[in-house]
Design an enzyme around this catalytic site. Structure first.
Site, mmCIF file in Angstrom:
data_model
loop_
_atom_site.group_PDB
_atom_site.id
_atom_site.type_symbol
_atom_site.label_atom_id
_atom_site.label_comp_id
_atom_site.label_asym_id
_atom_site.label_seq_id
_atom_site.Cartn_x
_atom_site.Cartn_y
_atom_site.Cartn_z
ATOM 1 N N TRP A 131 57.867 5.389 -27.728
ATOM 2 C CA TRP A 131 58.004 4.830 -29.086
ATOM 3 C C TRP A 131 56.648 4.220 -29.442
ATOM 4 O O TRP A 131 56.143 3.372 -28.691
ATOM 5 C CB TRP A 131 59.097 3.756 -29.039
ATOM 6 C CG TRP A 131 59.455 3.132 -30.338
ATOM 7 C CD1 TRP A 131 59.750 3.769 -31.513
ATOM 8 C CD2 TRP A 131 59.615 1.722 -30.580
ATOM 9 N NE1 TRP A 131 60.083 2.841 -32.463
ATOM 10 C CE2 TRP A 131 60.003 1.576 -31.933
ATOM 11 C CE3 TRP A 131 59.480 0.571 -29.809
ATOM 12 C CZ2 TRP A 131 60.252 0.338 -32.510
ATOM 13 C CZ3 TRP A 131 59.720 -0.657 -30.384
ATOM 14 C CH2 TRP A 131 60.104 -0.767 -31.719
ATOM 15 N N ASP A 211 63.939 -0.636 -21.242
ATOM 16 C CA ASP A 211 64.240 -0.718 -22.671
ATOM 17 C C ASP A 211 65.572 0.002 -22.900
ATOM 18 O O ASP A 211 65.701 1.211 -22.663
ATOM 19 C CB ASP A 211 63.103 -0.065 -23.472
ATOM 20 C CG ASP A 211 63.243 -0.328 -24.963
ATOM 21 O OD1 ASP A 211 64.249 -0.950 -25.368
ATOM 22 O OD2 ASP A 211 62.354 0.096 -25.725
ATOM 23 N N LYS A 246 71.625 -0.198 -33.080
ATOM 24 C CA LYS A 246 72.239 1.114 -33.299
ATOM 25 C C LYS A 246 73.719 1.093 -32.919
ATOM 26 O O LYS A 246 74.556 1.549 -33.670
ATOM 27 C CB LYS A 246 71.533 2.203 -32.467
ATOM 28 C CG LYS A 246 70.063 1.982 -32.231
ATOM 29 C CD LYS A 246 69.187 2.349 -33.390
ATOM 30 C CE LYS A 246 67.811 1.775 -33.151
ATOM 31 N NZ LYS A 246 66.764 2.268 -33.972
HETATM 32 C C1 LMR Z 1 62.936 4.349 -34.536
HETATM 33 O O1 LMR Z 1 62.263 4.622 -33.540
HETATM 34 O O2 LMR Z 1 62.979 5.066 -35.537
HETATM 35 C C2 LMR Z 1 63.791 3.113 -34.527
HETATM 36 O O3 LMR Z 1 63.735 2.501 -33.283
HETATM 37 C C3 LMR Z 1 63.485 2.202 -35.645
HETATM 38 C C4 LMR Z 1 62.165 1.523 -35.501
HETATM 39 O O4 LMR Z 1 62.144 0.301 -35.573
HETATM 40 O O5 LMR Z 1 61.140 2.196 -35.329
#
Ligand code: LMR
Length: 398
Positions: A131, A211, A246
């Protein structure tokens, strides 16, 4: 003097800015596969019924808006820790506890500050890819960030490369692992893979930061907790970031926690004292509403059953959408190329589409996904899988 004169503009967040671009698009056939939010058959991100009922109860019974403490709502912390670690987990007696945070992102930032301030010199190792906000959160906290391979350019999970890299990580460093529903790829480790990762973590004496943002979106509430519970049982110290965004549909209520598992009860209290101190400097005390909703649901067997059934249906719907999209792609001779969509878990799929193909999808077909090729499968519309498959076929076959 103009104080703001030297300030330059930075690019928008790669995920959140897609929401704005999508809203501004006037094409009625537009499709939003960007930010990770679940959408139902009507294209809405629903408030689970159990959440609505809990909110009604809170509205009627709430008598104060005074601050909650630095660690947040104690009932929330205790019930969430049970959900994550298992209700009968012996650690819950006095060796594990939660600090409530503004969402999972807040939990990550708290963990980052904790590492920077209390474990100086330790780097954190992130999967490549991960992420994108992971990297900026830890960098902002002043923690050095390294990467270990996870999914290669062939869009396949490479466990051997991951293990090889982790076995060279400096002893004592922190390793961030995605418990389930890997964001952005959707490729998860098998139980056997997790046991191998655990052996490396033990051998290198690494501190795992797990996570856990999608509990219930992969294979089920307990199944998704496999790695968390394994690591918590086998290692003296584990950090877990848990999100209720979520699975409880509480996105904007910013509800999450940093759960700490320690070897001794006394040491847990030392760590928690530091977390409360750090949190005070970050957000003082956490927002109350979302946590009160979660605690109300988890404490009531009827609400809890209703919530968990609704979560099951969300997960099943995503699985059907994945299969449906692959069937729609079959018409274009692309089923094999996209077969990974049904192997991946959770909201996201690394489609394997290139940055150029992603921008063509957006510019020519108003299909929005992250530039890395990540698509939010939970944003698909079952009635428009053929439309999406045709657009994908166009950008793949041209
Ligand atoms: C995402 O990856 O789209 C979600 O976890 C929302 C975010 O905060 O980025």
């Amino acid at each position: 003097m103009r104080h703001f004169q030297p300030i330059a503009r930075v690019p928008g967040d790669p995920i959140l800015s897609l929401m704005d671009a999508y809203r501004a698009d006037r094409n009625p056939a537009k499709l939003d596969l960007g930010v990770g939010v679940y959408k139902d058959a009507q294209g809405l991100t629903p408030i689970p019924r159990a959440v609505k009922l809990a909110e009604q109860r809170l509205l009627d019974s709430e008598t104060s808006k005074s601050y909650i403490g630095g660690h947040g709502d104690a009932l929330f912390g205790s019930l969430l820790s049970q959900l994550v670690l298992g209700a009968d987990n012996p650690l819950l007696a006095n060796r594990a506890a939660a600090t409530q945070t503004p969402g999972g992102t807040g939990a990550l930032r708290l963990a980052g500050e904790f590492i920077a301030q209390c474990l100086p010199g330790r780097s954190i190792w992130l999967s490549d890819p991960t992420w994108p906000i992971h990297e900026s959160i830890f960098a902002a906290a002043g923690v050095r960030v390294g990467q270990y391979p996870y999914v290669g350019t062939d869009n396949r999970l490479n466990v051997e490369a991951m293990l090889a890299a982790l076995s060279h990580v400096p002893q004592g460093d922190v390793v961030l692992l995605h418990a389930c529903c890997h964001n952005p790829t959707g490729f998860d480790l098998s139980p056997r893979d997790w046991k191998r990762v655990l052996e490396v973590v033990k051998a290198r004496e690494l501190l795992p930061l797990i996570d856990f943002a999608y509990q219930g979106f992969g294979d089920g509430l307990a199944q998704d907790a496999f790695a968390v519970r394994l690591f918590a049982a086998e290692l003296p110290e584990v950090l877990i970031t848990s999100s209720c965004s979520k699975n409880f549909g509480l996105y904007r209520e910013r509800t999450g926690a940093l759960i700490v598992c320690a070897e001794q009860a006394e040491k847990l209290q030392d760590v928690r004292s530091q977390l409360a101190f750090i949190a005070r400097n970050l957000w003082s005390t956490p927002p109350a509403h979302g946590a009160a909703v979660v605690a109300t649901i988890l404490a009531d067997c009827n609400l809890r059953a209703a919530w968990s059934n609704e979560l099951d249906s969300m997960r099943q719907r995503i699985a059907q959408l994945r299969t449906g999209l692959v069937s729609a792609l079959q018409t274009h001779g692309l089923a094999e190329r996209f077969a990974h969509l049904v192997v991946q878990r959770g909201m996201f799929s690394y489609t394997g589409l290139s940055a150029l193909q992603v921008s063509r999808l957006r510019d020519e077909f108003s299909v929005y996904m992250v530039g890395s090729g990540r698509a939010n499968m939970a944003g698909l519309d079952a009635e428009r899988l053929d439309q999406l498959a045709s657009a994908i076929a166009r950008v793949c076959n041209d």
